[in-house]
Scaffold this motif. Structure first.
Motif, PDB file in Angstrom:
ATOM      1  N   ASN A 180      28.879   8.911   6.424  1.00 33.06           N
ATOM      2  CA  ASN A 180      30.050   8.283   7.029  1.00 33.06           C
ATOM      3  C   ASN A 180      30.381   6.929   6.410  1.00 33.06           C
ATOM      4  O   ASN A 180      31.434   6.377   6.681  1.00 33.06           O
ATOM      5  N   LYS A 181      29.487   6.401   5.594  1.00 37.37           N
ATOM      6  CA  LYS A 181      29.675   5.073   5.022  1.00 37.37           C
ATOM      7  C   LYS A 181      30.325   5.151   3.643  1.00 37.37           C
ATOM      8  O   LYS A 181      30.124   6.103   2.902  1.00 37.37           O
ATOM      9  N   VAL A 182      31.078   4.123   3.305  1.00 37.67           N
ATOM     10  CA  VAL A 182      31.623   3.969   1.964  1.00 37.67           C
ATOM     11  C   VAL A 182      30.946   2.755   1.354  1.00 37.67           C
ATOM     12  O   VAL A 182      31.068   1.643   1.870  1.00 37.67           O
ATOM     13  N   LYS A 183      30.200   2.975   0.267  1.00 38.62           N
ATOM     14  CA  LYS A 183      29.473   1.888  -0.386  1.00 38.62           C
ATOM     15  C   LYS A 183      30.085   1.596  -1.741  1.00 38.62           C
ATOM     16  O   LYS A 183      30.613   2.483  -2.398  1.00 38.62           O
ATOM     17  N   GLN A 184      30.003   0.335  -2.147  1.00 40.43           N
ATOM     18  CA  GLN A 184      30.446  -0.063  -3.465  1.00 40.43           C
ATOM     19  C   GLN A 184      29.220  -0.200  -4.354  1.00 40.43           C
ATOM     20  O   GLN A 184      28.287  -0.924  -4.025  1.00 40.43           O
ATOM     21  N   VAL A 185      29.232   0.499  -5.486  1.00 39.25           N
ATOM     22  CA  VAL A 185      28.109   0.438  -6.414  1.00 39.25           C
ATOM     23  C   VAL A 185      28.626  -0.028  -7.774  1.00 39.25           C
ATOM     24  O   VAL A 185      29.717   0.352  -8.199  1.00 39.25           O
ATOM     25  N   PRO A 186      27.856  -0.880  -8.467  1.00 40.28           N
ATOM     26  CA  PRO A 186      28.301  -1.345  -9.780  1.00 40.28           C
ATOM     27  C   PRO A 186      28.167  -0.245 -10.828  1.00 40.28           C
ATOM     28  O   PRO A 186      27.190   0.508 -10.833  1.00 40.28           O
ATOM     29  N   ILE A 187      29.177  -0.142 -11.700  1.00 37.85           N
ATOM     30  CA  ILE A 187      29.152   0.825 -12.808  1.00 37.85           C
ATOM     31  C   ILE A 187      29.562   0.107 -14.083  1.00 37.85           C
ATOM     32  O   ILE A 187      30.144  -0.979 -14.038  1.00 37.85           O
TER      33      ILE A 187
END
Length: 68
Positions: free
Chosen positions: A54-61
């Motif tokens: 249910n979560k939206v996470k920001q990950v570095p790319i």
């Protein structure tokens, strides 16, 4: 205080750009999951949104510039 990342090349503290992404002035970066690497001029660092449950996470790319 949090654990400070140290550069393996010069020994200085690395600056945090995003959570899990650190840079040093000498051109070395650290990305969680990838480890230490040398930056090149065509690299672009960005945040990508990924949905986990249910979560939206920001990950570095890392993206690479292409010459058109």
């Amino acid at each position: 205080m949090a654990n400070q990342r140290r550069c393996p090349e010069c020994g200085k503290k690395m600056k945090q750009q995003f959570i899990g992404l650190y840079h040093c002035k000498c051109g070395v970066s650290y990305l969680k999951g990838t480890g230490y690497f040398q930056r090149t001029p065509d690299m672009v660092f960005a945040l990508e949104r990924r949905k986990t449950g249910n979560k939206v996470k920001q990950v570095p790319i890392i993206r690479y510039r292409t010459e058109d």
